[in-house]
Write a protein that holds these residues in place. Structure first.
Motif, PDB file in Angstrom:
ATOM      1  N   ARG A 328       0.766  -1.226   0.083  1.00 18.73           N
ATOM      2  CA  ARG A 328       0.009  -0.005   0.070  1.00 18.73           C
ATOM      3  C   ARG A 328       0.861   1.271   0.000  1.00 18.73           C
ATOM      4  NH1 ARG A 328      -4.380   2.124  -0.208  1.00 18.73           N
ATOM      5  NH2 ARG A 328      -5.705   0.133  -0.631  1.00 18.73           N
ATOM      6  N   VAL A 329       1.780   1.175   0.582  1.00 20.17           N
ATOM      7  CA  VAL A 329       2.981   2.441   0.612  1.00 20.17           C
ATOM      8  C   VAL A 329       3.393   2.563  -0.606  1.00 20.17           C
ATOM      9  CG1 VAL A 329       4.646   3.403   1.884  1.00 20.17           C
ATOM     10  CG2 VAL A 329       3.224   1.831   3.230  1.00 20.17           C
ATOM     11  N   ARG A 330       3.770   1.519  -1.376  1.00 22.11           N
ATOM     12  CA  ARG A 330       4.355   1.776  -2.714  1.00 22.11           C
ATOM     13  C   ARG A 330       3.260   2.518  -3.556  1.00 22.11           C
ATOM     14  NH1 ARG A 330       7.394  -3.682  -4.711  1.00 22.11           N
ATOM     15  NH2 ARG A 330       8.079  -4.660  -2.566  1.00 22.11           N
ATOM     16  N   MET A 331       2.030   2.334  -3.524  1.00 22.50           N
ATOM     17  CA  MET A 331       0.915   3.212  -4.093  1.00 22.50           C
ATOM     18  C   MET A 331       1.020   4.470  -3.629  1.00 22.50           C
ATOM     19  SD  MET A 331      -2.271   0.713  -4.797  1.00 22.50           S
ATOM     20  CE  MET A 331      -2.486   0.026  -3.021  1.00 22.50           C
ATOM     21  N   ILE A 332       1.122   4.808  -2.426  1.00 25.36           N
ATOM     22  CA  ILE A 332       1.017   6.048  -1.669  1.00 25.36           C
ATOM     23  C   ILE A 332       2.204   6.962  -2.178  1.00 25.36           C
ATOM     24  CG2 ILE A 332       0.962   7.348   0.446  1.00 25.36           C
ATOM     25  CD1 ILE A 332      -0.372   4.986   1.681  1.00 25.36           C
ATOM     26  N   THR A 333       3.524   6.281  -2.134  1.00 22.56           N
ATOM     27  CA  THR A 333       4.741   7.074  -2.635  1.00 22.56           C
ATOM     28  C   THR A 333       4.667   7.356  -3.915  1.00 22.56           C
ATOM     29  OG1 THR A 333       5.867   4.945  -2.897  1.00 22.56           O
ATOM     30  CG2 THR A 333       5.958   6.171  -0.782  1.00 22.56           C
ATOM     31  N   ALA A 334       4.296   6.460  -5.049  1.00 22.67           N
ATOM     32  CA  ALA A 334       4.380   6.391  -6.380  1.00 22.67           C
ATOM     33  C   ALA A 334       3.396   7.615  -6.871  1.00 22.67           C
ATOM     34  CB  ALA A 334       3.868   5.321  -6.912  1.00 22.67           C
ATOM     35  N   SER A 335       2.044   7.633  -6.215  1.00 25.01           N
ATOM     36  CA  SER A 335       0.917   8.665  -6.423  1.00 25.01           C
ATOM     37  C   SER A 335       1.800   9.960  -5.922  1.00 25.01           C
ATOM     38  CB  SER A 335      -0.222   8.190  -5.550  1.00 25.01           C
ATOM     39  OG  SER A 335      -1.109   9.323  -5.803  1.00 25.01           O
ATOM     40  N   PHE A 336       2.508   9.974  -4.768  1.00 26.99           N
ATOM     41  CA  PHE A 336       2.663  11.303  -4.393  1.00 26.99           C
ATOM     42  C   PHE A 336       3.973  11.923  -5.400  1.00 26.99           C
ATOM     43  CE2 PHE A 336       5.746  14.110  -1.983  1.00 26.99           C
ATOM     44  CZ  PHE A 336       5.071  14.742  -1.348  1.00 26.99           C
ATOM     45  N   VAL A 371      -1.013   3.708 -11.573  1.00 23.05           N
ATOM     46  CA  VAL A 371      -0.947   4.772 -10.384  1.00 23.05           C
ATOM     47  C   VAL A 371      -0.935   5.875 -11.249  1.00 23.05           C
ATOM     48  CG1 VAL A 371       0.143   5.834  -8.667  1.00 23.05           C
ATOM     49  CG2 VAL A 371       0.115   3.428  -8.660  1.00 23.05           C
ATOM     50  N   ALA A 372      -0.140   6.027 -12.272  1.00 20.11           N
ATOM     51  CA  ALA A 372      -0.080   7.201 -13.031  1.00 20.11           C
ATOM     52  C   ALA A 372      -1.330   7.752 -13.865  1.00 20.11           C
ATOM     53  CB  ALA A 372       0.961   7.293 -14.063  1.00 20.11           C
ATOM     54  N   GLY A 373      -2.160   6.509 -14.236  1.00 18.13           N
ATOM     55  CA  GLY A 373      -3.040   6.831 -15.118  1.00 18.13           C
ATOM     56  C   GLY A 373      -3.067   6.819 -16.493  1.00 18.13           C
ATOM     57  N   THR A 374      -1.701   6.517 -16.749  1.00 13.65           N
ATOM     58  CA  THR A 374      -1.273   6.542 -18.134  1.00 13.65           C
ATOM     59  C   THR A 374      -1.412   5.302 -19.000  1.00 13.65           C
ATOM     60  OG1 THR A 374       1.019   5.936 -17.636  1.00 13.65           O
ATOM     61  CG2 THR A 374       0.237   8.477 -17.750  1.00 13.65           C
TER      62      THR A 374
END
Length: 449
Positions: A328-336, A371-374
């Motif tokens: 979950r933290v991978r998603m949070i850090t990537a989104s940040f 995560v990026a939406g790309t």
């Protein structure tokens, strides 16, 4: 004397459920070989964290082979050239290997032609066999999962061979120590030694431990302060345990879907080999990412865990110290990085590639683009994770205290956002950017498309 057979090892460093090994052993004396090839993958040669793991995994594999009366031959260079030379030196006329899906390995496999016999062993089902109605590769995971049901459960795993026939003479082998896979100047790996034991034996032990609590995975996997993850990802990445071994040892649809995700991502890069560099949705080629001195400074703050967002900083410091990060933290850090700092997702992908012990070409690129939406299957770019809310929602207080010692004495009520609580400790930075400001900037960049 029987003609020897070459067993080409890559990310399949195990003896249990190793179909290429089983086939080679049936055919004749086996010469297991691992080739350190930094040329064929080009820019995707394995990163520093993976090299640490590889050193210890090869050490464990060599010991396991010796117990079976065999040995591990180490060579360095372009895989196709090394294998051709090895066949000439040993008289071998066939090579057995497990099929891989990274674009560079597919080219190498094709170059070896009909002397190479490929086997399926690193997936629940061959990605080529899980097709859309029109015969293509799935680009939406939910549809892939539905179609995969026709191929499940996977075949039961095969035991390791009792012994491995050896050739009359062994070819020369390089020395693992001479490959300099371990960091020395400086040695940044003490945290790796504390957290990880590479090798097949540890993979099977970790699987046995996780299997007892796999039913709770759906909830526990989201809690950074708990040990709810399987922590099998590096063992799976290096092939120290097969996916079908893990499948049959565990229960619970959620975790089985995580295994299936690995198959799905290989299907994506099979269809789109350049997915690690090319946006899955071409319209995002026009997105104006931040560049220049300020962006470079922000990227450095993100990489080193000094953004002023405790959950982000904890994740990035865990990554640097242990070579791994909670899912979950991978998603949070990537989104940040992508949304708050508006920095190109490829910058984060490359950092993860060098720092993660489980960095996988398909998984890494598909996850970052999700995560990026790309990506072809991804969140909308406008979905911006709120790290402060996520931190509190998933009770990350103890996780933050472990990885951000500056905040060790901050109470639970304030630790997710000590700046807003008015108790920012000396030595810990204020937020690099406010959440609202970052959100508006990201949305404006997306609207400009």
């Amino acid at each position: 004397m029987q003609t020897p057979v070459i067993l080409w090892l890559r990310q399949d460093l195990r003896l249990h459920d190793q179909p290429a090994l089983i086939a080679a052993a049936h055919e004749g004396p086996v010469i297991p070989v691992y080739i350190l090839d930094d040329d064929t993958p080009g820019e995707w040669r394995i990163g520093g964290a993976q090299r640490w793991w590889l050193h210890h995994s090869l050490t464990a594999l060599a010991e396991a082979l010796a117990e079976k009366g065999s040995r591990l031959i180490l060579r360095r260079g372009k895989a196709v050239e090394v294998l051709d030379a090895l066949m000439q030196d040993t008289g071998a006329d066939t090579i057995h290997a497990i099929r891989h899906y990274e674009p560079w390995w597919r080219k190498a496999e094709a170059a070896l032609g009909d002397k190479l016999y490929l086997h399926d062993g690193n997936h629940l089902a061959r990605p080529e066999d899980v097709r859309t109605g029109s015969g293509g590769q799935f680009r939406i995971y939910s549809s892939f999962w539905k179609a995969l049901q026709n191929h499940l459960p996977p075949e039961h795993p095969h035991p390791a061979p009792r012994d491995i026939p050896a050739p009359a003479t062994w070819p020369k082998s390089e020395t693992l120590a001479n490959w300099d896979l371990l960091p020395t100047k400086p040695d940044w790996s003490p945290g790796f030694d504390e957290d990880w034991v590479p090798g097949e034996d540890e993979a099977l032990h970790r699987l046995k431990t996780f299997a007892k609590k796999a039913d709770a995975y759906d909830t526990a996997r989201n809690m950074p302060s708990e040990e709810g993850s399987s922590r099998l990802s590096p063992h799976l990445h290096f092939g120290e345990v097969s996916p079908r071994t893990v499948w049959h040892a565990t229960s619970g649809t959620t975790y089985h879907k995580e295994l299936a995700w690995r198959d799905f991502t290989d299907g994506v890069v099979l269809a789109l080999p350049g997915y690690a560099t090319d946006n899955g949705r071409p319209k995002y080629d026009a997105l104006k990412w931040r560049t220049g001195k300020d962006a470079a400074s922000d990227l450095k703050a993100w990489q080193t865990g000094h953004t002023g967002y405790p959950i982000v900083d904890a994740g990035m410091r865990q990554l640097w110290t242990s070579g791994w990060m909670h899912n979950r933290v991978r998603m949070i850090t990537a989104s940040f990085l992508i949304k708050h700092l508006l920095i190109d997702w490829r910058e984060g992908e490359r950092w993860f590639w060098d720092c993660l012990i489980d960095a996988d070409y398909g998984n890494n690129s598909v996850n970052w683009q999700w995560v990026a939406g790309t990506g072809v299957d991804s969140n909308m770019f406008s979905r911006i994770m709120a790290p402060l809310t996520q931190s509190e929602k998933f009770d990350a207080a103890d996780y933050i205290r472990r990885w951000v010692p500056e905040l060790a004495k901050v109470p639970d009520a304030a630790i997710h956002d000590p700046e807003a609580a008015g108790c920012l400790p000396r030595g810990y930075p204020p937020k690099i950017i406010g959440h609202r400001e970052a959100r508006e900037r990201a949305l404006a960049a997306a609207a400009a498309l």
